[in-house]
Design a protein around this motif. Structure first.
Motif, PDB file in Angstrom:
ATOM      1  N   CYS A  70       0.835  -1.292   0.096  1.00 23.32           N
ATOM      2  CA  CYS A  70       0.034  -0.132  -0.075  1.00 23.32           C
ATOM      3  C   CYS A  70       1.215   1.290   0.048  1.00 23.32           C
ATOM      4  N   PHE A  71       0.073   2.469  -0.768  1.00 22.30           N
ATOM      5  CA  PHE A  71       1.255   3.366  -0.968  1.00 22.30           C
ATOM      6  C   PHE A  71       0.344   4.724  -0.802  1.00 22.30           C
ATOM      7  N   ASP A  72       0.897   5.485   0.077  1.00 21.24           N
ATOM      8  CA  ASP A  72       0.144   6.963   0.151  1.00 21.24           C
ATOM      9  C   ASP A  72       1.414   7.516   0.558  1.00 21.24           C
TER      10      ASP A  72
ATOM     11  N   ARG B 170       3.063   0.142   3.403  1.00 21.25           N
ATOM     12  CA  ARG B 170       2.878  -0.749   4.081  1.00 21.25           C
ATOM     13  C   ARG B 170       3.117  -1.835   3.269  1.00 21.25           C
ATOM     14  N   VAL B 171       4.126  -2.699   4.045  1.00 22.27           N
ATOM     15  CA  VAL B 171       3.868  -4.341   3.498  1.00 22.27           C
ATOM     16  C   VAL B 171       2.928  -4.901   4.343  1.00 22.27           C
TER      17      VAL B 171
ATOM     18  N   THR C 227       4.710  -0.727   8.679  1.00 23.15           N
ATOM     19  CA  THR C 227       4.255   0.283   8.218  1.00 23.15           C
ATOM     20  C   THR C 227       5.284   1.375   7.759  1.00 23.15           C
ATOM     21  N   PHE C 228       6.208   1.303   6.775  1.00 25.08           N
ATOM     22  CA  PHE C 228       7.147   2.982   6.819  1.00 25.08           C
ATOM     23  C   PHE C 228       6.846   3.759   7.017  1.00 25.08           C
TER      24      PHE C 228
ATOM     25  N   ALA D  79       9.560   5.995  12.586  1.00 24.29           N
ATOM     26  CA  ALA D  79       9.836   6.293  11.694  1.00 24.29           C
ATOM     27  C   ALA D  79       9.192   4.385  11.059  1.00 24.29           C
ATOM     28  N   TRP D  80       9.078   3.665  12.023  1.00 21.95           N
ATOM     29  CA  TRP D  80       8.381   2.390  11.203  1.00 21.95           C
ATOM     30  C   TRP D  80       7.376   1.531  11.984  1.00 21.95           C
ATOM     31  N   ALA D  81       6.794   0.606  11.321  1.00 25.68           N
ATOM     32  CA  ALA D  81       5.619   0.200  13.105  1.00 25.68           C
ATOM     33  C   ALA D  81       5.091  -1.448  12.557  1.00 25.68           C
TER      34      ALA D  81
END
Length: 134
Positions: free
Chosen positions: A21-23, A27-28, A40-41, A107-109
């Motif tokens: 997912c790109f916004d 997200r991978v 989520t980056f 930065a990421w979760a």
């Protein structure tokens, strides 16, 4: 005081990337009904492949993220997180996606289910241990 980061690692064998997912984040999603992991980056990531130079990719610049599409349906190997707030997602083909802490933002979760529940982590602004004090 120990100046060497500690790493924790989760085995992702048997999983593959099922959704990207790109916004203004990237997200991978990978998983099966009994175990899954979503990462989520929110800060720039580095994509390393066996034959290419490392690419620095910024989720806020979505038009530049097309090289991440090669990760879709790729089998995964491991997810690692460090006590300094770095993370790495490794793939069976030798590729690696990594993210470093950001001074101003989370930065990421990651959010794990099943046996990957312990991989539910958050990289706070400025880094530090994403699993809290231990």
């Amino acid at each position: 005081m120990d100046n060497h980061p500690q790493w924790r690692e989760w085995n992702l064998e048997g999983l593959e990337v099922t959704q990207l997912c790109f916004d203004y984040q990237f997200r991978v999603q990978m998983g099966l009904p009994e175990r899954s992991l979503l990462i989520t980056f929110s800060s720039p990531v580095i994509l390393r492949s066996n034959n290419d130079e490392p690419l620095l990719l910024d989720p806020e610049q979505t038009r530049t993220l097309s090289s991440l599409l090669s990760l879709l349906f790729q089998p995964t190997v491991t997810f690692r997180a460090s006590s300094e707030g770095h993370c790495q997602l490794r793939f069976q083909n030798g590729s690696e996606l990594s993210c470093a802490p950001d001074e101003r933002y989370e930065a990421w979760a990651s959010l794990g289910t099943g046996e990957l529940t312990s991989a539910s982590l958050l990289c706070e602004p400025g880094g530090g241990s994403p699993w809290g004090q231990s």
